[in-house]
Design a protein around this motif. Structure first.
Motif, mmCIF file in Angstrom:
data_model
loop_
_atom_site.group_PDB
_atom_site.id
_atom_site.type_symbol
_atom_site.label_atom_id
_atom_site.label_comp_id
_atom_site.label_asym_id
_atom_site.label_seq_id
_atom_site.Cartn_x
_atom_site.Cartn_y
_atom_site.Cartn_z
ATOM 1 N N GLU A 29 0.832 -1.210 0.000
ATOM 2 C CA GLU A 29 0.000 0.000 0.000
ATOM 3 C C GLU A 29 0.870 1.265 0.000
ATOM 4 O O GLU A 29 0.523 2.257 -0.629
ATOM 5 N N VAL A 30 1.993 1.212 0.711
ATOM 6 C CA VAL A 30 2.904 2.365 0.709
ATOM 7 C C VAL A 30 3.400 2.606 -0.718
ATOM 8 O O VAL A 30 3.460 3.750 -1.187
ATOM 9 N N ASP A 89 13.146 -1.005 5.034
ATOM 10 C CA ASP A 89 13.437 0.350 4.538
ATOM 11 C C ASP A 89 12.189 1.205 4.334
ATOM 12 O O ASP A 89 12.168 2.080 3.459
ATOM 13 N N ILE A 90 11.176 0.937 5.114
ATOM 14 C CA ILE A 90 9.984 1.785 5.080
ATOM 15 C C ILE A 90 10.020 2.657 6.333
ATOM 16 O O ILE A 90 10.030 2.127 7.449
ATOM 17 N N ILE A 121 0.775 13.045 14.387
ATOM 18 C CA ILE A 121 1.059 12.050 13.349
ATOM 19 C C ILE A 121 1.221 12.727 11.996
ATOM 20 O O ILE A 121 2.147 12.414 11.235
ATOM 21 N N ASN A 122 0.366 13.706 11.706
ATOM 22 C CA ASN A 122 0.490 14.398 10.425
ATOM 23 C C ASN A 122 1.832 15.121 10.285
ATOM 24 O O ASN A 122 2.415 15.170 9.197
ATOM 25 N N GLY A 128 8.226 12.874 6.188
ATOM 26 C CA GLY A 128 8.660 11.731 5.375
ATOM 27 C C GLY A 128 8.359 10.363 5.964
ATOM 28 O O GLY A 128 8.627 9.341 5.340
ATOM 29 N N MET A 129 7.812 10.324 7.192
ATOM 30 C CA MET A 129 7.392 9.030 7.721
ATOM 31 C C MET A 129 6.287 8.483 6.815
ATOM 32 O O MET A 129 5.413 9.219 6.382
ATOM 33 N N LYS A 130 6.342 7.182 6.514
ATOM 34 C CA LYS A 130 5.338 6.602 5.623
ATOM 35 C C LYS A 130 4.275 5.835 6.393
ATOM 36 O O LYS A 130 3.144 5.699 5.940
ATOM 37 N N VAL A 131 4.673 5.282 7.538
ATOM 38 C CA VAL A 131 3.721 4.458 8.290
ATOM 39 C C VAL A 131 3.729 4.831 9.772
ATOM 40 O O VAL A 131 4.793 4.834 10.400
ATOM 41 N N ALA A 132 2.550 5.147 10.301
ATOM 42 C CA ALA A 132 2.396 5.329 11.741
ATOM 43 C C ALA A 132 1.789 4.046 12.284
ATOM 44 O O ALA A 132 0.691 3.672 11.896
ATOM 45 N N VAL A 133 2.510 3.357 13.130
ATOM 46 C CA VAL A 133 1.980 2.129 13.712
ATOM 47 C C VAL A 133 1.416 2.478 15.090
ATOM 48 O O VAL A 133 2.153 2.946 15.963
#
Ligand code: ASP
Ligand code: MG
Length: 411
Positions: A29-30, A89-90, A121-122, A128-133
């Motif tokens: 999805e990323v 590397d994400i 989070i935004n 440049g963060m792609k995923v917030a877990v």
């Protein structure tokens, strides 16, 4: 960037291999260009273990400490998921509920989400963060204590994030590949639905289909969050799973969408109650004070000033309800005796098509009578008909109704 929420349930993060597999799905999805918010559950079995430890340590536990303990399972999977993504590397990082912060009420053990500010989070997505877990199931109370949202609550976390971030969709990855017309374990002809309306899903969830926490469906309906339920164990296409959506998005559907059941019900009847204004208030007020969740209620026509009052309740609350009724007897309430049937089940048919098509109830009753199944109590709503039957006929009733309404065939 459009945002996508992906939620992974306990079996989908049960060990490191499965976390890796889930992380790969996130990577897909990323790569499509989404900013992704991943909501994780605890590893399967973990929350039960934590609850067990709390009960063993302190049977009348302080609910704030219960939350401190049982919320921890999600912290582990959130960190591990972020690490796994980083290994791929994400750019990812984990967030516990209080860090976001997921603001909830102070009802420990069953808190409700009040607000999810999106700026923290935004800001990271902006860098440049792609995923917030995010650790599901948990938040922070106005007093600054950790809260949890009730069992199954990470579904609600996921929908709440999808609403707050205006996500394109909320994908719920689980161990089944979608929502079925009924439970495939008791009806081999059960069929996976491509789409189901929020209201139907809400009825099915509250009737005992355990795929989604009921509150998550309520919230999705209120905020029009497109929910998709799909398996994390199969290769996925964009059409996989079941979409839970607004009824306007469903062109054609069967009158009955699904058959649900709930196995562990009981029925109680107060026989020959002296009928006077206020008896229902007295009976059900007392039951509610005793913490009994009454479901169906039937009051007979009264004869010579006496009537019968029947209600259904979860099987494991019978003792409590009996005690409450005995306390009333001869005092606020004058009745002959209390009859208990502990071996009953509830079978329901659900479908928004019932609003416009009559005859569903008649057909349901005919099918059951042809099978020799006696109906004990009936209740209806606009889109649901429920009956109470002897538990030994439950499977038969589900199968017969599934056949009669031809749920194995798409509309
Ligand atoms: N881990 C929590 C539970 O088992 C929350 C969830 O998974 O939805 O209830
Ligand atoms: Mg769940």
């Amino acid at each position: 960037m459009p945002t996508l929420v992906m939620k992974f349930g306990g079996t989908s993060v049960a060990n490191l291999d499965r976390i890796r597999r889930a992380a790969k799905r996130v990577g897909v999805e990323v790569a499509k260009g989404y900013d992704v918010i991943v909501i994780v559950s605890a590893m399967s079995g973990k929350t039960n273990e934590l609850v067990g430890w709390v009960n063993e340590t302190s049977p009348l536990f302080d609910a704030r400490e219960y939350d401190a303990v049982v919320s921890s399972g999600e912290n582990v999977t959130a960190g591990l998921m972020a690490l796994t993504l980083q290994e791929m590397d994400i750019p990812a990082r984990s967030w516990q509920g209080w860090q976001v912060p997921v603001k909830t009420t102070s009802a420990h053990g069953q808190a409700r989400i009040e607000e999810i500010p999106t700026d923290n989070i935004n800001a990271k997505f902006g860098e440049g963060m792609k995923v917030a877990v995010v650790a599901g199931f948990q938040g922070i109370s106005p007093e600054g204590r950790i809260t949890t949202l009730g069992r199954g609550g990470s579904d609600t976390t996921a929908v709440a994030f999808a609403a707050a971030f205006d996500a394109e969709r909320c994908d719920i990855y689980t161990d089944v590949d979608g929502i079925y017309t009924t439970d495939p374990r008791i009806c081999t002809k059960a069929r996976k639905l491509d789409k189901i309306a929020f209201e139907e899903m809400l009825e099915l969830a509250s009737l005992g289909a355990k795929v989604l926490q009921t509150r998550s469906v309520e919230m999705a309906m209120r905020y029009k969050v497109k929910l998709r339920v799909l398996s994390s164990f199969e290769e996925q296409s964009d059409e996989a799973g079941t979409l839970v959506c607004d009824e306007d998005e469903i062109m054609e559907s069967n009158v009955v969408a699904g058959v649900a059941y709930s196995r562990d019900e009981a029925q109680m009847t107060l026989l020959s109650v002296a009928d006077r204004p206020g008896i229902a208030a007295t009976i059900f007020g007392k039951l509610s004070d005793a913490g009994v969740n009454v479901d169906m209620i039937v009051q007979d026509i009264s004869e010579e000033g006496r009537t019968n009052m029947t209600f259904s309740l979860p099987n494991d609350q019978v003792a409590r309800a009996e005690m409450a009724m005995n306390e009333l007897k001869g005092k606020e309430l004058n009745y002959d005796h209390l009859q208990v049937e502990a071996d009953v089940a509830k079978v329901s048919v659900v479908g928004i098509g019932m609003r416009s098509q009559s005859g569903v109830a008649a057909k349901m009753f005919k099918v059951l009578s042809d099978e020799g199944v006696n109906i004990k109590v009936i209740t209806t709503s606009e889109i649901k008909i429920s009956v109470l039957v002897d538990r030994k006929y439950m499977e038969l009733a589900v199968q017969a109704l599934h056949d009669a309404f031809e749920l194995d065939k798409a509309a």
